[in-house]
Motif scaffolding. Structure first.
Motif, PDB file in Angstrom:
ATOM      1  N   GLU A 336      -3.700   7.867  -3.896  1.00  9.11           N
ATOM      2  CA  GLU A 336      -3.772   5.724  -5.186  1.00  9.11           C
ATOM      3  C   GLU A 336      -2.643   6.146  -6.010  1.00  9.11           C
ATOM      4  OE1 GLU A 336      -6.967   5.069  -7.048  1.00  9.11           O
ATOM      5  OE2 GLU A 336      -7.858   3.988  -5.323  1.00  9.11           O
ATOM      6  N   SER A 387       0.253   0.819  -4.639  1.00  8.60           N
ATOM      7  CA  SER A 387      -0.723   1.254  -4.430  1.00  8.60           C
ATOM      8  C   SER A 387      -1.536   1.771  -5.688  1.00  8.60           C
ATOM      9  CB  SER A 387      -0.775   2.894  -3.703  1.00  8.60           C
ATOM     10  OG  SER A 387      -0.148   3.089  -2.297  1.00  8.60           O
ATOM     11  N   ARG A 389      -3.827   1.008  -8.498  1.00 15.00           N
ATOM     12  CA  ARG A 389      -5.860   0.791  -8.142  1.00 15.00           C
ATOM     13  C   ARG A 389      -6.025  -1.047  -9.545  1.00 15.00           C
ATOM     14  NH1 ARG A 389     -11.336   3.574  -7.103  1.00 15.00           N
ATOM     15  NH2 ARG A 389     -12.395   1.738  -6.696  1.00 15.00           N
TER      16      ARG A 389
END
Length: 429
Positions: A336, A387, A389
């Motif tokens: 992430e 990426s 979240r």
């Protein structure tokens, strides 16, 4: 005017954000494990006088594999191809002031002028771990324990890799006593053994015959190469003190649940400064059956800088071979972004969104505010592509009730939270 190329220099890499996240993850595991053993990080210039490599690294490295040039002051310098001579120079510079054992590590980038191929580039980064001041095999054992713990830190099982061990002292004895070679022949055969897997068996024996030119000696060499265990060695070699040292190492490692160690009499390590135990770690994946990291004992290097000798053991582990190993064993999941939260303003609330972001940053949360003014769905796609979240939607009604929708893009859940609750969510994550 011709368009400039967008490609990096041959054998080097660009690290886009997603690539840098992978590299930072690998470096993070390296640092965490070695620092847990008490190792301290050091750094040094990328350019060194060529003489420090010429002294012990070997002619092939200096003459064929380095970026070597004369600077504007007429000095013969080289962009570092390895770190061992540099750390030896640094230790020698403070030989008396340093407390021993000295545990040092670094993760420098290195350059070697060679043909780029799978697992090997001209530029790479490398974990270097060295312990100075320990003459017993406890130093070698610590190195192999560190390697095992790093592998475990990446989620690797011991069957995913194999540790090969040999002794350069044993090699010296074999060359002189068993193969009965002179110093020049010994050096050439040692170098040839080091590249045996790279060139193949047929080429290996063909070159060996040119060096030795004696069928009986070639038969002895073949017996040696085909030995898979201590018991397979010729009788005279089995009694060598180095064999007893390696056996003692294996017993200790087994007692500490390290069971993937193998004796390999053909393991040489091509660099000339190794003096005793050497080791390499191989991937057991047939698609990537190559050496990932290597090291050993090099007791004679520090004294080249005019100080008292010092026992040293160390190893180097490249990022290219590590990443290939992790991907081959499916140990590198999506990483992430460092950005914890992407704020999506809905309507004319950009200034208010910036104020919320400031509050969250003060609490240690990494926040990006979308200032593009695009439609909401495109802002969400942007967060996904980076990426990130979590996204936080901020609109006029949200500001009025002081509650905001926080969406987890990974599991597609959404919850309405106050600013204190958002802060608590990230602090507990």
């Amino acid at each position: 005017m011709a368009n400039l190329s967008t490609q990096p220099y041959k054998g080097a890499r660009d690290f886009y954000p997603e690539d840098k996240r992978v590299q930072d993850y690998m470096f993070g595991v390296w640092r965490k494990v070695v620092e847990s053993y008490g190792y301290e990080e050091y750094a040094a210039p990328i350019i060194e006088p060529t003489e420090i490599y010429a002294a012990k690294s070997g002619e092939e490295l200096v003459n064929e594999q380095t970026y070597r040039f004369e600077d504007r002051g007429g000095r013969d310098v080289t962009i570092r191809p390895e770190m061992t001579p540099t750390v030896s120079r640094m230790i020698a510079g403070r030989r008396q002031e340093t407390a021993y054992p000295a545990r040092w590590y670094s993760i420098p980038n290195l350059w070697r002028y060679e043909r780029p191929q799978q697992g090997r580039l001209r530029e790479h980064w490398q974990l270097n771990v060295d312990i100075f001041g320990v003459s017993t095999i406890d130093a070698e054992l610590e190195m192999l324990q560190i390697v095992t713990d790093i592998m475990a830190g990446f989620g690797a099982a011991q069957e995913d890799y194999k540790i090969h061990v040999n002794s350069r002292k044993l090699v010296v004895a074999i060359m002189a006593e068993y193969l009965q070679l002179d110093a020049t022949q010994s050096h050439k055969v040692t170098k040839l053994l080091d590249k045996r897997q790279k060139i193949g068996e047929e080429a290996f024996y063909s070159e060996a015959e040119q060096i030795v030119n004696d069928s009986e000696t070639i038969d002895r060499l073949r017996t040696l190469v085909e030995a898979k265990s201590f018991a397979d060695l010729p009788e005279g070699i089995q009694d060598n003190e180095s064999i007893k040292t390696i056996q003692a190492m294996f017993t200790y490692l087994k007692d500490n649940n390290i069971n993937n160690v193998k004796f390999d009499v053909t393991l040489m390590r091509g660099l000339d400064y190794y003096t005793d135990i050497v080791f390499e770690v191989y991937d057991t994946d047939p698609a990537n059956s190559r050496s990932m990291l290597a090291g050993g004992r090099y007791d004679g290097l520090v004294e080249l800088f005019g100080v008292e000798p010092l026992p040293v053991v160390g190893f180097g582990w490249g990022d290219v071979t590590l990443e290939a190993f992790l991907r081959g064993h499916d140990l590198l999941s999506e990483i992430e972004s460092e950005t914890d939260l992407h704020i999506i303003p809905i309507g004319s609330v950009l200034r208010e969104s910036q104020g919320i972001a400031k509050l969250l940053r003060q609490e240690g949360i990494n926040v990006a505010v979308d200032i593009s003014g695009r439609k909401t769905d495109k802002q969400i796609k942007a967060a996904l592509s980076k990426s990130v979240r979590y996204v936080l939607f901020v609109g006029d009604s949200d500001l009025d009730k002081e509650r905001f929708n926080l969406k987890d893009l990974k599991d597609e859940t959404e919850q309405e939270l106050s600013i204190p609750e958002i802060i608590a969510h990230f602090k507990s994550a």
